[in-house]
Design a protein around this motif. Structure first.
Motif, PDB file in Angstrom:
ATOM      1  N   MET A  14      43.015  43.899  34.455  1.00 48.39           N
ATOM      2  CA  MET A  14      43.249  45.218  33.881  1.00 48.39           C
ATOM      3  C   MET A  14      41.951  45.894  33.464  1.00 48.39           C
ATOM      4  O   MET A  14      41.787  47.077  33.653  1.00 48.39           O
ATOM      5  N   PHE A  15      41.075  45.128  32.890  1.00 47.54           N
ATOM      6  CA  PHE A  15      39.807  45.709  32.446  1.00 47.54           C
ATOM      7  C   PHE A  15      38.647  45.216  33.305  1.00 47.54           C
ATOM      8  O   PHE A  15      37.491  45.257  32.887  1.00 47.54           O
ATOM      9  N   GLY A  16      38.894  44.753  34.525  1.00 49.64           N
ATOM     10  CA  GLY A  16      37.842  44.245  35.392  1.00 49.64           C
ATOM     11  C   GLY A  16      37.015  45.395  35.969  1.00 49.64           C
ATOM     12  O   GLY A  16      37.423  46.548  36.015  1.00 49.64           O
ATOM     13  N   ARG A  17      35.823  45.034  36.419  1.00 50.64           N
ATOM     14  CA  ARG A  17      34.917  46.055  36.943  1.00 50.64           C
ATOM     15  C   ARG A  17      35.274  46.344  38.378  1.00 50.64           C
ATOM     16  O   ARG A  17      35.522  45.452  39.179  1.00 50.64           O
ATOM     17  N   ALA A  18      35.291  47.636  38.743  1.00 48.61           N
ATOM     18  CA  ALA A  18      35.653  48.037  40.091  1.00 48.61           C
ATOM     19  C   ALA A  18      34.425  48.021  40.979  1.00 48.61           C
ATOM     20  O   ALA A  18      33.340  48.420  40.581  1.00 48.61           O
ATOM     21  N   THR A  19      34.594  47.558  42.217  1.00 47.28           N
ATOM     22  CA  THR A  19      33.529  47.586  43.217  1.00 47.28           C
ATOM     23  C   THR A  19      34.083  48.265  44.457  1.00 47.28           C
ATOM     24  O   THR A  19      35.289  48.219  44.705  1.00 47.28           O
ATOM     25  N   GLN A  63      36.571  54.879  52.128  1.00 46.48           N
ATOM     26  CA  GLN A  63      36.119  54.285  50.879  1.00 46.48           C
ATOM     27  C   GLN A  63      37.106  53.199  50.505  1.00 46.48           C
ATOM     28  O   GLN A  63      38.316  53.419  50.542  1.00 46.48           O
ATOM     29  N   HIS A  64      36.571  52.012  50.158  1.00 36.40           N
ATOM     30  CA  HIS A  64      37.409  50.888  49.742  1.00 36.40           C
ATOM     31  C   HIS A  64      36.975  50.495  48.346  1.00 36.40           C
ATOM     32  O   HIS A  64      35.813  50.174  48.114  1.00 36.40           O
ATOM     33  N   ILE A  65      37.936  50.483  47.424  1.00 35.54           N
ATOM     34  CA  ILE A  65      37.634  50.133  46.033  1.00 35.54           C
ATOM     35  C   ILE A  65      38.583  49.027  45.636  1.00 35.54           C
ATOM     36  O   ILE A  65      39.777  49.083  45.931  1.00 35.54           O
TER      37      ILE A  65
END
Length: 164
Positions: free
Chosen positions: A153-158, A146-148
């Motif tokens: 700081m408040f950015g959306r994780a993908t 899994q790569h995240i």
């Protein structure tokens, strides 16, 4: 016959204490001055009679005053710790007597937790060994990566998940 001649006595004078003339008289043994025990002396009474008597010892120099020595530190420490340790042991015994039912319940819960951990550890081993006995062999173990990533700081994780 008032004018009779008198006779002189030829008897010796009486000596009291003479064992021959007075056998009932007690003769005291004579002690030499060197034989006298300490505190005993030969004294002459007011009637002229000499006897042995206890006398008061001569006033000696007063004994030196006792030097007061301080109490050692280890003795003070021990004296202060003894009631503290005893009180702590008494309090511990009192607390254990109140906690005994809870301790018994905690012991049973601990044994249940140990059994759960043992079952959780041994179950996969037993299941894997049972699956391999059916003739198909051991099942392949999937490998998942899994790569995240996230920006700021408040950015959306993908992320991505790879099954191999």
């Amino acid at each position: 016959m008032p004018y009779e001649p008198t006779r002189t006595s030829t008897t010796p004078p009486v000596r009291y204490g003479d064992p021959i003339l007075h056998p009932t008289a007690v003769r005291q043994p004579v002690m030499m001055p060197a034989e006298l025990p300490p505190g005993v002396e030969m004294v002459t009474l007011p009637g002229g009679y000499r006897t042995l008597a206890y006398t008061h010892p001569a006033a000696s120099a007063p004994a030196p005053a006792a030097v007061v020595q301080p109490v050692p530190t280890w003795a003070k420490t021990t004296a202060l710790l003894a009631p503290t340790v005893g009180g702590g042991i008494a309090a511990a015994g009192f607390g254990i007597s109140y906690a005994a039912p809870g301790l018994i319940a905690m012991t049973e819960a601990l044994w249940a937790a140990i059994a759960l951990i043992a079952a959780g550890t041994l179950a996969p081993l037993l299941l894997r060994a049972g699956r391999g006995a059916g003739g198909r062999g051991a099942a392949p173990v999937p490998h998942v990566t899994q790569h995240i990533s996230a920006s700021g700081m408040f950015g959306r994780a993908t992320g991505t998940i790879n099954h191999r």
